[in-house]
Scaffold this motif. Structure first.
Motif, PDB file in Angstrom:
ATOM      1  N   VAL A 116       0.710  -1.234  -0.030  1.00  0.00           N
ATOM      2  CA  VAL A 116       0.134   0.056   0.079  1.00  0.00           C
ATOM      3  C   VAL A 116       0.931   1.262  -0.140  1.00  0.00           C
ATOM      4  CG1 VAL A 116      -1.922   1.273   1.288  1.00  0.00           C
ATOM      5  CG2 VAL A 116      -1.856  -1.301   1.080  1.00  0.00           C
ATOM      6  N   ALA A 117       1.922   1.238   0.681  1.00  0.00           N
ATOM      7  CA  ALA A 117       2.936   2.274   0.998  1.00  0.00           C
ATOM      8  C   ALA A 117       3.737   2.463  -0.308  1.00  0.00           C
ATOM      9  CB  ALA A 117       3.813   1.974   1.974  1.00  0.00           C
ATOM     10  N   ALA A 118       3.841   1.400  -1.260  1.00  0.00           N
ATOM     11  CA  ALA A 118       4.453   1.624  -2.446  1.00  0.00           C
ATOM     12  C   ALA A 118       3.546   2.252  -3.299  1.00  0.00           C
ATOM     13  CB  ALA A 118       4.886   0.129  -3.051  1.00  0.00           C
ATOM     14  N   TRP A 119       2.309   1.975  -3.473  1.00  0.00           N
ATOM     15  CA  TRP A 119       1.382   2.741  -4.290  1.00  0.00           C
ATOM     16  C   TRP A 119       1.349   4.374  -3.833  1.00  0.00           C
ATOM     17  CZ3 TRP A 119      -0.420   1.952  -8.759  1.00  0.00           C
ATOM     18  CH2 TRP A 119      -0.459   0.343  -9.178  1.00  0.00           C
ATOM     19  N   ARG A 120       1.172   4.459  -2.701  1.00  0.00           N
ATOM     20  CA  ARG A 120       1.403   5.805  -2.317  1.00  0.00           C
ATOM     21  C   ARG A 120       2.456   6.512  -2.715  1.00  0.00           C
ATOM     22  NH1 ARG A 120       2.855   5.978   3.630  1.00  0.00           N
ATOM     23  NH2 ARG A 120       4.829   5.924   2.215  1.00  0.00           N
ATOM     24  N   ASP A 121       3.789   5.996  -2.743  1.00  0.00           N
ATOM     25  CA  ASP A 121       4.831   6.422  -3.173  1.00  0.00           C
ATOM     26  C   ASP A 121       4.910   6.709  -4.534  1.00  0.00           C
ATOM     27  OD1 ASP A 121       5.460   6.466  -0.704  1.00  0.00           O
ATOM     28  OD2 ASP A 121       7.000   4.725  -0.665  1.00  0.00           O
ATOM     29  N   HIS A 122       4.252   5.860  -5.301  1.00  0.00           N
ATOM     30  CA  HIS A 122       4.271   5.932  -6.827  1.00  0.00           C
ATOM     31  C   HIS A 122       3.298   7.179  -7.342  1.00  0.00           C
ATOM     32  CE1 HIS A 122       3.552   4.720 -11.115  1.00  0.00           C
ATOM     33  NE2 HIS A 122       2.359   4.559 -10.768  1.00  0.00           N
ATOM     34  N   LEU A 123       2.143   7.186  -6.474  1.00  0.00           N
ATOM     35  CA  LEU A 123       1.415   8.171  -7.021  1.00  0.00           C
ATOM     36  C   LEU A 123       1.947   9.616  -6.615  1.00  0.00           C
ATOM     37  CD1 LEU A 123      -2.092   6.688  -5.286  1.00  0.00           C
ATOM     38  CD2 LEU A 123      -1.557   6.667  -7.635  1.00  0.00           C
ATOM     39  N   ASP A 124       2.634   9.650  -5.435  1.00  0.00           N
ATOM     40  CA  ASP A 124       3.022  10.938  -5.169  1.00  0.00           C
ATOM     41  C   ASP A 124       4.081  11.198  -6.442  1.00  0.00           C
ATOM     42  OD1 ASP A 124       1.841  11.325  -2.739  1.00  0.00           O
ATOM     43  OD2 ASP A 124       3.450  10.523  -1.526  1.00  0.00           O
ATOM     44  N   ALA A 125       5.185  10.101  -6.682  1.00  0.00           N
ATOM     45  CA  ALA A 125       6.006  10.440  -7.855  1.00  0.00           C
ATOM     46  C   ALA A 125       5.515  10.900  -9.319  1.00  0.00           C
ATOM     47  CB  ALA A 125       6.840   9.424  -8.016  1.00  0.00           C
ATOM     48  N   ALA A 126       4.256  10.083  -9.397  1.00  0.00           N
ATOM     49  CA  ALA A 126       3.675  10.455 -10.671  1.00  0.00           C
ATOM     50  C   ALA A 126       2.758  11.601 -10.710  1.00  0.00           C
ATOM     51  CB  ALA A 126       2.485   9.376 -11.027  1.00  0.00           C
TER      52      ALA A 126
END
Length: 120
Positions: A77-87
């Motif tokens: 879930v945290a990896a998705w959050r980080d990906h969304l932030d980066a995108a």
């Protein structure tokens, strides 16, 4: 998932999934883009010829409430959050509830998406 404008939705989902569509279909009164997700699932976007002008997603109408993508653990879930932030994709942040963890996103049409991990 029905969308109002593929020229807007396709780039959003390409950013979201980190890959472009694997298939393009136009064999009906619609245009469709299909994304092959890393877990073997397919996710399709469809723009129908008869799009109602100004129509937007509303989870309170009969039909789809949201699309949920399961995550195996809190790190996923945290990896998705980080990906969304980066995108640069806006999201709810990770919300802890008695059923687990949830991270919510809305696409350009307001379609609701959720990345979640069930508790226990």
């Amino acid at each position: 998932m029905s969308v109002s404008d593929l020229s807007v939705s396709e780039p959003f989902y390409t950013k979201l999934f980190g890959t472009g569509p694997a298939m393009t279909l136009s064999d009906g009164p619609f245009q469709r883009r299909v994304f092959a997700l890393s877990d073997g699932q397919l996710f399709g976007l469809t723009q129908h010829e008869a799009v109602r002008s100004g129509d937007r997603f509303d989870p309170s109408r009969v039909g789809l409430d949201h699309v949920g993508f399961g995550c195996s653990d809190p790190d996923a879930v945290a990896a998705w959050r980080d990906h969304l932030d980066a995108a640069g994709i806006e999201h709810s942040g990770i919300v802890e509830a008695d059923y687990g963890l949830a991270l919510s996103v809305k696409d350009p049409d307001g379609n609701a998406l959720e990345f979640f991990m069930l508790a226990g």
